[in-house]
Scaffold this motif. Structure first.
Motif, PDB file in Angstrom:
ATOM      1  N   ILE A  53     -14.006   5.440  -9.575  1.00 14.98           N
ATOM      2  CA  ILE A  53     -13.628   6.840  -9.328  1.00 14.98           C
ATOM      3  C   ILE A  53     -12.965   7.502 -10.533  1.00 14.98           C
ATOM      4  N   GLU A  54     -12.732   6.720 -11.599  1.00 16.55           N
ATOM      5  CA  GLU A  54     -12.135   7.300 -12.805  1.00 16.55           C
ATOM      6  C   GLU A  54     -13.035   8.407 -13.349  1.00 16.55           C
ATOM      7  N   GLY A  55     -12.470   9.572 -13.534  1.00 15.78           N
ATOM      8  CA  GLY A  55     -13.236  10.685 -14.070  1.00 15.78           C
ATOM      9  C   GLY A  55     -13.963  11.516 -13.030  1.00 15.78           C
ATOM     10  N   THR A  56     -13.937  11.077 -11.760  1.00 17.47           N
ATOM     11  CA  THR A  56     -14.584  11.865 -10.708  1.00 17.47           C
ATOM     12  C   THR A  56     -13.607  12.915 -10.184  1.00 17.47           C
ATOM     13  N   SER A  57     -14.108  13.807  -9.345  1.00 17.35           N
ATOM     14  CA  SER A  57     -13.267  14.880  -8.823  1.00 17.35           C
ATOM     15  C   SER A  57     -12.199  14.334  -7.886  1.00 17.35           C
ATOM     16  N   GLN A  58     -11.130  15.112  -7.708  1.00 19.18           N
ATOM     17  CA  GLN A  58     -10.062  14.722  -6.790  1.00 19.18           C
ATOM     18  C   GLN A  58     -10.571  14.617  -5.357  1.00 19.18           C
ATOM     19  N   GLU A  59     -11.527  15.465  -5.010  1.00 25.47           N
ATOM     20  CA  GLU A  59     -12.084  15.444  -3.655  1.00 25.47           C
ATOM     21  C   GLU A  59     -12.738  14.110  -3.347  1.00 25.47           C
ATOM     22  N   ILE A  60     -13.569  13.621  -4.283  1.00 24.25           N
ATOM     23  CA  ILE A  60     -14.230  12.328  -4.097  1.00 24.25           C
ATOM     24  C   ILE A  60     -13.205  11.203  -4.093  1.00 24.25           C
ATOM     25  N   ALA A  61     -12.308  11.237  -5.060  1.00 22.39           N
ATOM     26  CA  ALA A  61     -11.302  10.172  -5.174  1.00 22.39           C
ATOM     27  C   ALA A  61     -10.447  10.077  -3.909  1.00 22.39           C
ATOM     28  N   SER A  62     -10.054  11.219  -3.363  1.00 22.51           N
ATOM     29  CA  SER A  62      -9.211  11.230  -2.161  1.00 22.51           C
ATOM     30  C   SER A  62      -9.939  10.632  -0.960  1.00 22.51           C
ATOM     31  N   LYS A  63     -11.246  10.807  -0.921  1.00 21.33           N
ATOM     32  CA  LYS A  63     -12.041  10.283   0.201  1.00 21.33           C
ATOM     33  C   LYS A  63     -12.065   8.760   0.225  1.00 21.33           C
ATOM     34  N   VAL A  64     -12.080   8.149  -0.956  1.00 26.25           N
ATOM     35  CA  VAL A  64     -12.262   6.699  -1.017  1.00 26.25           C
ATOM     36  C   VAL A  64     -10.957   5.930  -1.236  1.00 26.25           C
ATOM     37  N   LEU A  65      -9.859   6.651  -1.478  1.00 28.37           N
ATOM     38  CA  LEU A  65      -8.583   5.968  -1.682  1.00 28.37           C
ATOM     39  C   LEU A  65      -8.151   5.237  -0.421  1.00 28.37           C
ATOM     40  N   LYS A  66      -7.827   3.973  -0.556  1.00 29.27           N
ATOM     41  CA  LYS A  66      -7.283   3.183   0.543  1.00 29.27           C
ATOM     42  C   LYS A  66      -5.890   2.721   0.132  1.00 29.27           C
ATOM     43  N   VAL A  67      -5.226   2.061   1.048  1.00 33.76           N
ATOM     44  CA  VAL A  67      -3.856   1.623   0.772  1.00 33.76           C
ATOM     45  C   VAL A  67      -3.793   0.718  -0.460  1.00 33.76           C
ATOM     46  N   GLU A  68      -4.849  -0.078  -0.678  1.00 34.64           N
ATOM     47  CA  GLU A  68      -4.853  -0.990  -1.820  1.00 34.64           C
ATOM     48  C   GLU A  68      -4.849  -0.219  -3.142  1.00 34.64           C
ATOM     49  N   GLU A  69      -5.659   0.873  -3.193  1.00 33.51           N
ATOM     50  CA  GLU A  69      -5.722   1.643  -4.427  1.00 33.51           C
ATOM     51  C   GLU A  69      -4.412   2.393  -4.683  1.00 33.51           C
ATOM     52  N   VAL A  70      -3.840   2.943  -3.612  1.00 32.55           N
ATOM     53  CA  VAL A  70      -2.567   3.651  -3.767  1.00 32.55           C
ATOM     54  C   VAL A  70      -1.486   2.675  -4.229  1.00 32.55           C
ATOM     55  N   GLY A  71      -1.441   1.501  -3.612  1.00 29.80           N
ATOM     56  CA  GLY A  71      -0.483   0.475  -4.025  1.00 29.80           C
ATOM     57  C   GLY A  71      -0.706   0.042  -5.463  1.00 29.80           C
TER      58      GLY A  71
END
Length: 204
Positions: A53-71
């Motif tokens: 998701i690096e370099g993709t839009s915030q909309e796409i990134a927000s859709k695929v973010l899970k707790v693991e990525e946020v952590g």
């Protein structure tokens, strides 16, 4: 590119996405629905997901973010990437995310949120998560929080929380809020005054 990616198995598509340019990844990911995105990212590690998701839009990134990525981002103190992503998430999704994070990361995430989103998310958290946040936020942070909450929510907090948390809430609330809280608490449990909201009282 979209036609080709549509024919590929999702696990294979996931393995080649990282090798595409950010522009092409964006095109492919935008062509997928939520279920297809979930299939692609469910079995990936947090590091693999962040690479894709690096370099993709915030909309796409927000859709695929899970707790693991946020952590993963919180642990690396990568606020530059994380802050705009979580700022575009709904309070409902954020509150679900909070429940899965470790306490230290809950605090970090809460401090990253825009004020209005933080307030809305806070009201949707479980009792135990609210208690953990209140126990660890500074006096100034609690003061900001209490200033933004509807006063009846403040009453509910006081009724729910242990004494040490109540003391922090009362110390960092406005005189108006403290007086109202005390007034409501002084009513008998099932009395009309106890049930009435501050808005109704002010109209009366």
């Amino acid at each position: 590119l979209i036609k080709v990616s549509a024919k590929l198995k999702k696990d294979y598509l996931a393995s080649i996405l990282v090798y595409l340019s950010a522009e092409k990844r964006e095109i492919v990911l935008n062509s997928l629905n939520d279920k297809e995105l979930e299939k692609i990212f469910n079995d990936l590690s947090a590091k693999q997901t962040m690479e894709i998701i690096e370099g993709t839009s915030q909309e796409i990134a927000s859709k695929v973010l899970k707790v693991e990525e946020v952590g993963y981002l919180l642990n690396r103190q990568n606020d530059t990437i994380l802050k705009p992503l979580v700022s575009n998430m709904s309070s409902k999704n954020l509150s679900a995310l909070f429940e899965e994070l470790k306490v230290a990361n809950q605090i970090k995430l809460f401090k990253l949120l825009p004020k209005e989103l933080a307030l809305k998310t806070f009201t949707e958290l479980s009792f135990s998560t609210r208690q953990k946040l209140l126990a660890r936020l500074s006096d100034d942070e609690i003061k900001d929080l209490m200033a933004g909450l509807v006063v009846d929510t403040s009453v509910t907090l006081v009724k729910e929380m242990p004494f040490n948390i109540v003391k922090k809430i009362m110390t960092n609330s406005s005189e108006e809020t403290k007086n109202y809280i005390q007034t409501i608490i002084d009513y008998p449990e099932d009395s009309v005054g106890r049930i009435m909201s501050r808005q109704y009282l002010s109209v009366s």
